[in-house]
Design an enzyme around this catalytic site. Structure first.
Site, PDB file in Angstrom:
ATOM      1  N   THR A  43       0.992  -1.153   0.104  1.00 35.24           N
ATOM      2  CA  THR A  43       0.074   0.101   0.095  1.00 35.24           C
ATOM      3  C   THR A  43       0.879   1.325   0.113  1.00 35.24           C
ATOM      4  O   THR A  43       2.052   1.193   0.333  1.00 35.24           O
ATOM      5  CB  THR A  43      -0.728  -0.041   1.154  1.00 35.24           C
ATOM      6  OG1 THR A  43      -1.785   1.237   1.098  1.00 35.24           O
ATOM      7  CG2 THR A  43      -0.388   0.052   2.576  1.00 35.24           C
ATOM      8  N   ASP A  65      -7.759  -4.138  -0.191  1.00 32.71           N
ATOM      9  CA  ASP A  65      -8.475  -2.996  -1.035  1.00 32.71           C
ATOM     10  C   ASP A  65      -9.587  -2.964  -0.421  1.00 32.71           C
ATOM     11  O   ASP A  65     -10.445  -4.091   0.210  1.00 32.71           O
ATOM     12  CB  ASP A  65      -8.825  -3.685  -2.402  1.00 32.71           C
ATOM     13  CG  ASP A  65      -9.127  -2.671  -3.536  1.00 32.71           C
ATOM     14  OD1 ASP A  65      -8.229  -1.748  -3.911  1.00 32.71           O
ATOM     15  OD2 ASP A  65     -10.428  -2.441  -4.084  1.00 32.71           O
ATOM     16  N   LYS A  78     -11.492   3.078  16.718  1.00 32.03           N
ATOM     17  CA  LYS A  78     -11.561   2.448  15.101  1.00 32.03           C
ATOM     18  C   LYS A  78     -10.857   0.876  14.744  1.00 32.03           C
ATOM     19  O   LYS A  78     -11.311   0.135  14.200  1.00 32.03           O
ATOM     20  CB  LYS A  78     -11.044   3.556  14.283  1.00 32.03           C
ATOM     21  CG  LYS A  78     -11.163   3.219  12.749  1.00 32.03           C
ATOM     22  CD  LYS A  78     -10.688   4.280  11.835  1.00 32.03           C
ATOM     23  CE  LYS A  78     -10.603   3.588  10.105  1.00 32.03           C
ATOM     24  NZ  LYS A  78     -10.366   4.441   9.303  1.00 32.03           N
TER      25      LYS A  78
HETATM   26  P1  IMP Z   1      -7.873   1.335  -1.654  1.00 29.06           P
HETATM   27  O1  IMP Z   1      -6.824   1.955  -1.171  1.00 29.06           O
HETATM   28  O2  IMP Z   1      -7.726   1.078  -3.185  1.00 29.06           O
HETATM   29  O3  IMP Z   1      -8.270   0.334  -0.755  1.00 29.06           O
HETATM   30  O4  IMP Z   1      -8.845   2.357  -1.540  1.00 29.06           O
HETATM   31  C1  IMP Z   1      -9.818   2.274  -0.580  1.00 29.06           C
HETATM   32  C2  IMP Z   1     -10.639   3.756  -0.433  1.00 29.06           C
HETATM   33  O5  IMP Z   1     -11.754   3.323   0.266  1.00 29.06           O
HETATM   34  C3  IMP Z   1     -10.002   4.724   0.294  1.00 29.06           C
HETATM   35  O6  IMP Z   1      -9.053   5.643  -0.512  1.00 29.06           O
HETATM   36  C4  IMP Z   1     -11.266   5.415   0.954  1.00 29.06           C
HETATM   37  O7  IMP Z   1     -11.766   6.100   0.029  1.00 29.06           O
HETATM   38  C5  IMP Z   1     -12.086   4.404   1.152  1.00 29.06           C
HETATM   39  N1  IMP Z   1     -11.611   3.705   2.571  1.00 29.06           N
HETATM   40  C6  IMP Z   1     -11.304   2.475   2.757  1.00 29.06           C
HETATM   41  N2  IMP Z   1     -11.295   2.365   4.002  1.00 29.06           N
HETATM   42  C7  IMP Z   1     -11.551   3.391   4.713  1.00 29.06           C
HETATM   43  C8  IMP Z   1     -11.735   3.800   6.158  1.00 29.06           C
HETATM   44  O8  IMP Z   1     -11.073   3.267   7.349  1.00 29.06           O
HETATM   45  N3  IMP Z   1     -11.965   5.210   6.216  1.00 29.06           N
HETATM   46  C9  IMP Z   1     -12.211   5.936   5.356  1.00 29.06           C
HETATM   47  N4  IMP Z   1     -12.338   5.666   3.995  1.00 29.06           N
HETATM   48  C10 IMP Z   1     -11.880   4.441   3.798  1.00 29.06           C
END
Ligand code: IMP
Length: 193
Positions: A7, A68, A171
Site C-alpha cells: 500500500t 482493497d 476504530k
Molecule cells: P484502496 O486504498 O484502493 O483500498 O481504496 C480504499 C478507499 O476506500 C480509500 O481511499 C477510501 O476512500 C475508502 N476507505 C477504505 N477504508 C476506509 C476507512 O477506514 N476510512 C475511510 N475511508 C476508507
C-alpha cells in the site's frame, strides 16, 4: 517473518502495523524500493487486492499481502464500493469524495452502509483471501477530525459517533480492516508463520 504490505497509504500502513503480531515485520513498498503505481484495474475489491500481490510477487519476489477496501452504501446500489478512492475523480481528493457522497445521499432515508476490506495474501505461490466488514450509517454532515476519507461520515453500528470522532484506538478495534487483519493473523498463526 517479513511481509510486504502493498500500500502507498501511510495511514493504512500504520493502522495495520498497530494490529499485527510482533512476529510479523511489515515492510512498506518504499522499503523494498517500489515507487511505481500498482495497477488497480479490476472491478471488485478481491480482484484489485490480488492484482497488487501478484504485481509485487512478479517484480520483487517478496511474500506479500495487500488490501482493497471501500464504502458500500445501500441506497446507492453499493456505490462507491471498489471506486471509493476515486469517487469524485482522479487524482484522489478526500474532501471532494466526502462532498459527493453527502450530495448523493441528500434526501435518502435509508442511510445504511458498510465498510468492507479484502486482504489478499500471496505466500509460497499460493493466494488467500480474507474479508472484514463493519456495518453502520451515513451521517448527513461531516463530524470529527481523526482518520481519513469517509471516516467523518460513518457511524459504526453500536456507536453514536463517527469513526473520525471515535479516533484511531476505537476504530482499530472494530474496523473492517481490523476484522480482515484478524483473520489474516489467525491464518498466519495457525500455520506457524
Ligand atoms: P484502496 O486504498 O484502493 O483500498 O481504496 C480504499 C478507499 O476506500 C480509500 O481511499 C477510501 O476512500 C475508502 N476507505 C477504505 N477504508 C476506509 C476507512 O477506514 N476510512 C475511510 N475511508 C476508507
Amino acid at each position: 517473518m517479513k511481509l510486504v504490505f502493498a500500500t502507498n497509504n501511510t495511514h493504512k500502513l500504520e493502522e495495520v502495523r498497530a494490529m499485527l503480531l510482533d512476529t510479523i515485520e511489515i515492510v512498506s513498498l518504499k522499503e523494498i524500493g517500489c515507487y511505481e503505481e500498482i495497477p488497480e484495474t479490476a472491478n471488485t475489491m478481491e480482484g484489485n487486492a490480488l492484482l497488487k500481490v501478484q504485481y509485487i510477487q512478479k517484480h520483487y519476489e517478496y511474500a506479500c499481502f495487500a488490501d482493497d477496501s471501500g464504502l458500500e452504501v445501500e441506497a446507492l446500489n453499493h456505490a462507491p464500493g471498489v471506486y471509493s478512492a476515486r469517487y469524485s475523480g482522479i487524482p484522489h481528493d478526500s474532501e471532494a469524495n466526502i462532498n459527493k457522497l453527502l450530495q448523493e445521499m441528500e434526501g435518502k432515508t435509508n442511510r445504511k452502509g458498510r465498510f468492507r476490506s479484502v486482504i489478499a495474501l500471496l505466500l509460497d505461490g499460493k493466494e488467500y483471501l480474507f474479508e472484514g466488514i463493519v456495518k453502520g450509517t451515513i451521517t448527513t454532515e461531516k463530524r470529527g477530525k481523526n482518520g481519513f476519507d469517509y471516516d467523518p461520515l460513518f457511524i459504526p453500528e453500536g456507536y453514536e459517533q463517527t469513526f473520525a470522532e471515535l479516533g484511531d484506538e476505537v476504530k482499530n478495534k472494530i474496523s473492517h480492516r481490523a476484522r480482515a487483519v484478524k483473520q489474516l493473523t489467525a491464518f498466519l498463526s495457525a500455520n506457524n508463520i
